[in-house]
Design a protein around this motif. Structure first.
Motif, PDB file in Angstrom:
ATOM      1  N   PHE A 125       1.008  -1.135   0.172  1.00  0.00           N
ATOM      2  CA  PHE A 125      -0.021   0.044   0.073  1.00  0.00           C
ATOM      3  C   PHE A 125       1.090   1.139   0.150  1.00  0.00           C
ATOM      4  CE2 PHE A 125      -1.872   3.603   2.420  1.00  0.00           C
ATOM      5  CZ  PHE A 125      -2.800   3.810   1.796  1.00  0.00           C
ATOM      6  N   CYS A 126       1.871   1.208   0.820  1.00  0.00           N
ATOM      7  CA  CYS A 126       2.864   2.435   0.976  1.00  0.00           C
ATOM      8  C   CYS A 126       3.349   2.751  -0.431  1.00  0.00           C
ATOM      9  CB  CYS A 126       3.617   2.271   2.051  1.00  0.00           C
ATOM     10  SG  CYS A 126       2.602   2.457   3.714  1.00  0.00           S
ATOM     11  N   VAL A 127       3.953   1.715  -0.683  1.00  0.00           N
ATOM     12  CA  VAL A 127       4.710   1.780  -2.109  1.00  0.00           C
ATOM     13  C   VAL A 127       3.760   2.310  -3.284  1.00  0.00           C
ATOM     14  CG1 VAL A 127       5.922   0.416  -3.753  1.00  0.00           C
ATOM     15  CG2 VAL A 127       6.602   0.129  -1.628  1.00  0.00           C
ATOM     16  N   PHE A 128       2.588   1.674  -3.067  1.00  0.00           N
ATOM     17  CA  PHE A 128       1.604   2.095  -4.270  1.00  0.00           C
ATOM     18  C   PHE A 128       1.393   3.653  -4.173  1.00  0.00           C
ATOM     19  CE2 PHE A 128      -2.761   3.278  -5.313  1.00  0.00           C
ATOM     20  CZ  PHE A 128      -2.807   2.734  -6.689  1.00  0.00           C
ATOM     21  N   VAL A 129       1.273   4.206  -2.959  1.00  0.00           N
ATOM     22  CA  VAL A 129       0.950   5.493  -2.751  1.00  0.00           C
ATOM     23  C   VAL A 129       2.143   6.385  -3.117  1.00  0.00           C
ATOM     24  CG1 VAL A 129       0.843   7.343  -0.828  1.00  0.00           C
ATOM     25  CG2 VAL A 129      -0.517   5.281  -0.696  1.00  0.00           C
ATOM     26  N   LEU A 130       3.339   5.798  -3.091  1.00  0.00           N
ATOM     27  CA  LEU A 130       4.628   6.584  -3.670  1.00  0.00           C
ATOM     28  C   LEU A 130       4.580   6.513  -4.976  1.00  0.00           C
ATOM     29  CD1 LEU A 130       7.188   5.425  -0.929  1.00  0.00           C
ATOM     30  CD2 LEU A 130       6.293   7.587  -1.108  1.00  0.00           C
ATOM     31  N   VAL A 131       4.320   5.361  -5.619  1.00  0.00           N
ATOM     32  CA  VAL A 131       4.345   5.270  -6.965  1.00  0.00           C
ATOM     33  C   VAL A 131       3.179   6.235  -7.794  1.00  0.00           C
ATOM     34  CG1 VAL A 131       3.614   3.836  -9.022  1.00  0.00           C
ATOM     35  CG2 VAL A 131       5.125   2.788  -7.069  1.00  0.00           C
ATOM     36  N   VAL A 132       2.163   6.342  -7.151  1.00  0.00           N
ATOM     37  CA  VAL A 132       0.949   7.243  -7.858  1.00  0.00           C
ATOM     38  C   VAL A 132       1.511   8.561  -7.582  1.00  0.00           C
ATOM     39  CG1 VAL A 132      -1.245   8.217  -7.235  1.00  0.00           C
ATOM     40  CG2 VAL A 132      -0.934   5.542  -7.382  1.00  0.00           C
ATOM     41  N   ILE A 133       1.945   9.166  -6.346  1.00  0.00           N
ATOM     42  CA  ILE A 133       2.470  10.482  -6.249  1.00  0.00           C
ATOM     43  C   ILE A 133       3.861  10.727  -7.146  1.00  0.00           C
ATOM     44  CG2 ILE A 133       3.492  11.983  -4.462  1.00  0.00           C
ATOM     45  CD1 ILE A 133       0.509  11.645  -3.984  1.00  0.00           C
ATOM     46  N   GLY A 134       4.408   9.858  -7.109  1.00  0.00           N
ATOM     47  CA  GLY A 134       5.667  10.012  -8.084  1.00  0.00           C
ATOM     48  C   GLY A 134       5.331  10.159  -9.607  1.00  0.00           C
ATOM     49  N   ALA A 135       4.326   9.646 -10.026  1.00  0.00           N
ATOM     50  CA  ALA A 135       3.715   9.631 -11.362  1.00  0.00           C
ATOM     51  C   ALA A 135       3.035  11.035 -11.280  1.00  0.00           C
ATOM     52  CB  ALA A 135       2.577   8.460 -11.718  1.00  0.00           C
ATOM     53  N   ARG A 136       2.381  11.259 -10.552  1.00  0.00           N
ATOM     54  CA  ARG A 136       1.827  12.608 -10.528  1.00  0.00           C
ATOM     55  C   ARG A 136       2.767  13.595 -10.674  1.00  0.00           C
ATOM     56  NH1 ARG A 136      -1.834  16.004 -12.090  1.00  0.00           N
ATOM     57  NH2 ARG A 136      -2.605  17.584 -10.403  1.00  0.00           N
ATOM     58  N   VAL A 137       3.744  13.789  -9.839  1.00  0.00           N
ATOM     59  CA  VAL A 137       4.919  14.685  -9.886  1.00  0.00           C
ATOM     60  C   VAL A 137       5.410  14.613 -11.405  1.00  0.00           C
ATOM     61  CG1 VAL A 137       7.125  15.221  -9.106  1.00  0.00           C
ATOM     62  CG2 VAL A 137       5.421  14.902  -7.271  1.00  0.00           C
ATOM     63  N   GLY A 138       5.614  13.804 -11.868  1.00  0.00           N
ATOM     64  CA  GLY A 138       6.147  13.552 -13.241  1.00  0.00           C
ATOM     65  C   GLY A 138       5.217  14.305 -14.073  1.00  0.00           C
ATOM     66  N   TRP A 139       4.121  13.998 -14.193  1.00  0.00           N
ATOM     67  CA  TRP A 139       2.978  14.599 -15.162  1.00  0.00           C
ATOM     68  C   TRP A 139       2.828  15.985 -14.968  1.00  0.00           C
ATOM     69  CZ3 TRP A 139       0.598  13.402 -19.244  1.00  0.00           C
ATOM     70  CH2 TRP A 139      -0.358  14.150 -19.598  1.00  0.00           C
ATOM     71  N   VAL A 140       3.134  16.669 -13.415  1.00  0.00           N
ATOM     72  CA  VAL A 140       2.878  18.134 -13.451  1.00  0.00           C
ATOM     73  C   VAL A 140       4.164  18.706 -13.911  1.00  0.00           C
ATOM     74  CG1 VAL A 140       2.989  19.819 -11.348  1.00  0.00           C
ATOM     75  CG2 VAL A 140       1.433  18.035 -11.279  1.00  0.00           C
ATOM     76  N   ILE A 141       5.333  18.174 -13.673  1.00  0.00           N
ATOM     77  CA  ILE A 141       6.395  18.479 -14.447  1.00  0.00           C
ATOM     78  C   ILE A 141       6.542  18.785 -16.046  1.00  0.00           C
ATOM     79  CG2 ILE A 141       8.915  18.489 -14.579  1.00  0.00           C
ATOM     80  CD1 ILE A 141       9.074  17.090 -11.827  1.00  0.00           C
ATOM     81  N   ASN A 142       5.922  17.718 -16.465  1.00  0.00           N
ATOM     82  CA  ASN A 142       6.002  17.594 -17.898  1.00  0.00           C
ATOM     83  C   ASN A 142       4.935  16.909 -18.467  1.00  0.00           C
ATOM     84  OD1 ASN A 142       6.455  17.476 -20.846  1.00  0.00           O
ATOM     85  ND2 ASN A 142       8.756  16.941 -20.517  1.00  0.00           N
ATOM     86  N   HIS A 143       3.855  17.358 -19.094  1.00  0.00           N
ATOM     87  CA  HIS A 143       2.940  16.453 -19.602  1.00  0.00           C
ATOM     88  C   HIS A 143       3.182  15.678 -20.668  1.00  0.00           C
ATOM     89  CE1 HIS A 143       0.257  18.572 -16.888  1.00  0.00           C
ATOM     90  NE2 HIS A 143       0.490  19.576 -17.567  1.00  0.00           N
ATOM     91  N   SER A 144       4.182  14.750 -20.400  1.00  0.00           N
ATOM     92  CA  SER A 144       4.570  13.752 -21.453  1.00  0.00           C
ATOM     93  C   SER A 144       4.309  12.400 -20.803  1.00  0.00           C
ATOM     94  CB  SER A 144       5.973  13.949 -21.910  1.00  0.00           C
ATOM     95  OG  SER A 144       6.802  13.586 -20.800  1.00  0.00           O
ATOM     96  N   TRP A 145       4.589  11.422 -21.665  1.00  0.00           N
ATOM     97  CA  TRP A 145       4.276   9.973 -20.914  1.00  0.00           C
ATOM     98  C   TRP A 145       5.616   9.235 -20.326  1.00  0.00           C
ATOM     99  CZ3 TRP A 145       7.863   6.135 -22.411  1.00  0.00           C
ATOM    100  CH2 TRP A 145       8.516   6.410 -23.659  1.00  0.00           C
TER     101      TRP A 145
END
Length: 155
Positions: A110-130
């Protein structure tokens, strides 16, 4: 959103770190749940106290106001939110619905999943690429996986 993300990341890392230090099998699932939530709660209260005092130092405002504590609490509730899920998982183990090793693994996932989701969100906010959301998810998730793996290496 920034403060909620901070709290979710901070809470996930804190829970993973506490799980690394705990011996849930020896102490039992109810004690693990109590120690886990109590420790996160204590750290969150300390964080609120530090925020209120540092805000007073920066602004010269009084510290014992409803507004000061409300602002600090609103910045910290996401940290406690992350702790509630692993705590509930250990309570379920205490009732015999899971064994303790499975509860620990689920809490870590669960904790790793939260980190993965937040990490992906940060990447998306920085640059809207894949590719940047994938990189952010892999980076943040690897921190969580590293902490989870350290528990098994230590014990």
């Amino acid at each position: 959103m920034h403060r909620a993300s901070f709290g979710l990341i901070y809470g996930s890392i804190l829970v993973l770190s506490l799980l690394m230090a705990m011996d849930e099998v020896r102490d039992g699932p109810f004690e693990a749940a109590l120690v886990l939530f109590g420790s996160v709660f204590a750290v969150t209260l300390a964080k609120i106290f530090a925020e209120v005092l540092s805000q007073a130092m920066e602004t010269g405002e009084r510290i014992l106001t409803r507004k000061a504590f409300g602002a600090a609490w609103s910045h910290s509730h996401s940290t406690l939110l992350v702790a509630n899920v692993p705590t509930t998982i250990f309570v379920l183990a205490g009732f015999g619905w899971l064994d303790v090793a499975t509860a620990t693994a689920i809490a870590q996932v669960f904790c790793v999943f939260v980190l993965v989701v937040i990490g992906a969100r940060v990447g998306w906010v920085i640059n809207h690429s894949w590719w940047l959301p994938i990189g952010g998810a892999l980076f943040a998730g690897s921190v969580g996986v590293g902490l989870a793996a350290m528990k098994y290496a230590i014990h």
